[in-house]
Write a protein that holds these residues in place. Structure first.
Motif, PDB file in Angstrom:
ATOM      1  N   THR A  26       0.530  -1.243   0.012  1.00  0.00           N
ATOM      2  CA  THR A  26       0.202  -0.156   0.117  1.00  0.00           C
ATOM      3  C   THR A  26       1.017   0.752   0.166  1.00  0.00           C
ATOM      4  OG1 THR A  26      -1.774   1.425   1.211  1.00  0.00           O
ATOM      5  CG2 THR A  26       0.161   0.493   2.199  1.00  0.00           C
ATOM      6  N   GLY A  27       0.441   1.926  -0.985  1.00  0.00           N
ATOM      7  CA  GLY A  27       0.744   3.318  -0.184  1.00  0.00           C
ATOM      8  C   GLY A  27       0.842   4.361  -1.674  1.00  0.00           C
ATOM      9  N   HIS A  28       1.510   6.080  -1.123  1.00  0.00           N
ATOM     10  CA  HIS A  28       0.389   7.001  -2.096  1.00  0.00           C
ATOM     11  C   HIS A  28       2.450   6.653  -3.318  1.00  0.00           C
ATOM     12  CE1 HIS A  28      -2.575   7.263  -0.123  1.00  0.00           C
ATOM     13  NE2 HIS A  28      -3.591   7.750  -1.052  1.00  0.00           N
ATOM     14  N   THR A  29       2.485   6.003  -4.340  1.00  0.00           N
ATOM     15  CA  THR A  29       3.578   5.950  -5.010  1.00  0.00           C
ATOM     16  C   THR A  29       4.452   7.705  -6.106  1.00  0.00           C
ATOM     17  OG1 THR A  29       3.247   4.073  -4.911  1.00  0.00           O
ATOM     18  CG2 THR A  29       5.171   4.596  -6.769  1.00  0.00           C
ATOM     19  N   GLY A  30       2.621   7.852  -6.508  1.00  0.00           N
ATOM     20  CA  GLY A  30       3.588   8.813  -7.727  1.00  0.00           C
ATOM     21  C   GLY A  30       3.806  10.211  -6.966  1.00  0.00           C
ATOM     22  N   GLY A  31       2.974  10.859  -6.147  1.00  0.00           N
ATOM     23  CA  GLY A  31       2.837  11.562  -5.220  1.00  0.00           C
ATOM     24  C   GLY A  31       4.679  11.620  -4.050  1.00  0.00           C
ATOM     25  N   SER A  32       4.715  10.430  -4.387  1.00  0.00           N
ATOM     26  CA  SER A  32       6.117  10.490  -3.286  1.00  0.00           C
ATOM     27  C   SER A  32       7.301  10.634  -4.013  1.00  0.00           C
ATOM     28  CB  SER A  32       5.512   9.199  -2.638  1.00  0.00           C
ATOM     29  OG  SER A  32       4.798   9.117  -1.363  1.00  0.00           O
ATOM     30  N   LEU A  33       7.252  10.285  -5.205  1.00  0.00           N
ATOM     31  CA  LEU A  33       8.162   9.886  -6.162  1.00  0.00           C
ATOM     32  C   LEU A  33       8.163  11.357  -6.532  1.00  0.00           C
ATOM     33  CD1 LEU A  33       7.967   6.551  -8.271  1.00  0.00           C
ATOM     34  CD2 LEU A  33       9.683   7.025  -6.459  1.00  0.00           C
ATOM     35  N   SER A  34       7.416  12.106  -6.978  1.00  0.00           N
ATOM     36  CA  SER A  34       7.173  13.868  -7.270  1.00  0.00           C
ATOM     37  C   SER A  34       7.578  14.774  -6.308  1.00  0.00           C
ATOM     38  CB  SER A  34       6.168  13.945  -7.739  1.00  0.00           C
ATOM     39  OG  SER A  34       5.159  14.579  -6.418  1.00  0.00           O
ATOM     40  N   ASN A  35       7.390  14.406  -4.733  1.00  0.00           N
ATOM     41  CA  ASN A  35       7.972  15.056  -4.140  1.00  0.00           C
ATOM     42  C   ASN A  35       9.152  15.020  -3.649  1.00  0.00           C
ATOM     43  OD1 ASN A  35       8.102  13.543  -1.705  1.00  0.00           O
ATOM     44  ND2 ASN A  35       5.775  13.949  -1.337  1.00  0.00           N
ATOM     45  N   THR A  36       9.943  13.745  -3.569  1.00  0.00           N
ATOM     46  CA  THR A  36      11.092  13.712  -3.153  1.00  0.00           C
ATOM     47  C   THR A  36      12.820  14.132  -3.169  1.00  0.00           C
ATOM     48  OG1 THR A  36      10.722  11.193  -3.398  1.00  0.00           O
ATOM     49  CG2 THR A  36      12.849  12.050  -3.313  1.00  0.00           C
ATOM     50  N   ASP A  37      12.429  15.255  -4.088  1.00  0.00           N
ATOM     51  CA  ASP A  37      13.715  16.480  -4.412  1.00  0.00           C
ATOM     52  C   ASP A  37      13.458  16.838  -3.229  1.00  0.00           C
ATOM     53  OD1 ASP A  37      14.722  14.574  -7.669  1.00  0.00           O
ATOM     54  OD2 ASP A  37      13.416  15.084  -8.280  1.00  0.00           O
ATOM     55  N   ILE A  38      12.431  18.024  -3.755  1.00  0.00           N
ATOM     56  CA  ILE A  38      11.370  18.827  -2.242  1.00  0.00           C
ATOM     57  C   ILE A  38      12.108  18.436  -1.275  1.00  0.00           C
ATOM     58  CG2 ILE A  38      10.034  20.421  -1.640  1.00  0.00           C
ATOM     59  CD1 ILE A  38       8.538  19.781  -4.359  1.00  0.00           C
ATOM     60  N   LEU A  39      11.984  17.325  -0.608  1.00  0.00           N
ATOM     61  CA  LEU A  39      12.241  16.952   0.985  1.00  0.00           C
ATOM     62  C   LEU A  39      13.632  17.419   0.445  1.00  0.00           C
ATOM     63  CD1 LEU A  39       8.787  14.689   1.477  1.00  0.00           C
ATOM     64  CD2 LEU A  39       9.640  17.138   1.932  1.00  0.00           C
ATOM     65  N   THR A  40      14.420  16.600  -0.662  1.00  0.00           N
ATOM     66  CA  THR A  40      15.892  15.926   0.173  1.00  0.00           C
ATOM     67  C   THR A  40      16.401  17.574   0.346  1.00  0.00           C
ATOM     68  OG1 THR A  40      15.930  14.119  -0.965  1.00  0.00           O
ATOM     69  CG2 THR A  40      17.955  14.901  -1.249  1.00  0.00           C
ATOM     70  N   ALA A  41      16.294  18.082  -0.695  1.00  0.00           N
ATOM     71  CA  ALA A  41      16.620  19.263  -0.974  1.00  0.00           C
ATOM     72  C   ALA A  41      16.336  20.226   0.866  1.00  0.00           C
ATOM     73  CB  ALA A  41      16.245  20.436  -1.942  1.00  0.00           C
ATOM     74  N   LEU A  42      15.217  20.425   0.942  1.00  0.00           N
ATOM     75  CA  LEU A  42      15.174  20.337   2.196  1.00  0.00           C
ATOM     76  C   LEU A  42      15.830  20.320   3.972  1.00  0.00           C
ATOM     77  CD1 LEU A  42      10.899  21.091   2.070  1.00  0.00           C
ATOM     78  CD2 LEU A  42      12.684  23.277   1.992  1.00  0.00           C
TER      79      LEU A  42
END
Length: 282
Positions: A26-42
């Motif tokens: 289970t999980g929200h795959t698409g949105g987590s993949l799209s936001n990964t760069d944002i969270l990594t930078a932060l």
């Protein structure tokens, strides 16, 4: 961390979240993949945080208003040492702390989120408290683009501008897809940048999957004194996995064994490339 190392880290986080979702089924795959760069930078470059002191008073605050895409956040918090990495294996299992939305029983999580439209209002309150208490911390709030249809987002936007909260950064993961289809078909948002600017925010539009652009945008805050900043992070849903990119079905699709192997191979190749480029540039 240097830029190439951040890119490699983002690819590794994508691998971790895919394995976690695959294991939990289970999980929200698409949105987590799209936001990964944002969270990594932060988390690895921009925010003032201390995993050993998750309640440090001077820490920058992060609110995941887009709470359903928590998988990347869980993997980053574990990687940084907020909780043991082995706990990722309990994701969405009975009795776990790592549920499908942020849970403030976990170190590093400021508030429970998931009901869309609430995060920015809370972030406004946190940023206003910092101003009134004479504190220097900043508040970063990640929203989804489908979430922009919530009226409470715009009430909070008015308040952020009214109180001149230049310590507040709103971020929109603008991947243009939500669970029921393209955002512009479900509830047209454009001209979204103009709308935020008309509410008194300093708007910065970037490629939200480009690490250099993310760092420039976040490092410039506060770009305009007396104004909150809105970073329009134009992203690709499913970013990093070729067969999932821009495919609505991957909003909460779980990879099967074959798909997981293919995705991990693609991301491993990316990591090797970034490491090679880092070695050349150094």
């Amino acid at each position: 961390m240097e830029t190439m190392a951040l890119k490699a880290k983002a690819a590794q986080i994508r691998m971790d979240l895919l394995k976690m979702i695959h294991g939990a089924k289970t999980g929200h795959t698409g949105g987590s993949l799209s936001n990964t760069d944002i969270l990594t930078a932060l988390y690895y470059k921009i925010m003032k945080i201390d995993p050993a002191r998750p309640k440090w008073e001077e820490r920058d605050r992060f609110i995941a208003s887009k709470g359903h895409s928590v998988e990347s956040l869980w993997c980053i918090l574990a990687d940084l040492g907020f909780f043991p990495k082995e706990e990722l294996e309990t994701f969405s299992r009975f009795g776990t702390r790592l549920i499908g939305h942020p849970n403030n029983k976990v170190p590093g999580i400021e508030m429970n989120t998931g009901a869309l439209g609430h995060g920015l209002a809370i972030s406004v309150g946190m940023a206003l408290a910092a101003k009134r208490d004479g504190k220097g911390y900043r508040v970063f709030c990640l929203m989804g683009d489908g979430e922009q249809a919530e009226g409470s987002v715009w009430e909070a936007a008015m308040a952020g501008s009214h109180y001149k909260l230049d310590n507040l950064v709103g971020i929109i993961d603008r991947n243009r897809l939500q669970i029921s289809g393209p955002t512009e078909d479900v509830m047209g948002l454009e001209p979204l940048e103009d709308k935020w600017a008309s509410f008194g925010w300093n708007v910065v539009s970037i490629d939200g999957n480009d690490m250099e652009q993310l760092l420039r945008a976040f490092e410039s805050v506060p770009a305009v004194s007396g104004k909150p900043t809105l970073v329009m992070a134009n992203t690709v849903k499913g970013k990093g996995v070729s067969f999932a990119e821009n495919v609505p079905h991957w909003h909460h699709h779980v990879p099967n064994d074959e798909q997981l192997a293919l995705a991990l191979a693609e991301l491993s190749t990316l990591i090797e490339r970034y490491k090679l480029e880092e070695g050349v540039s150094s």
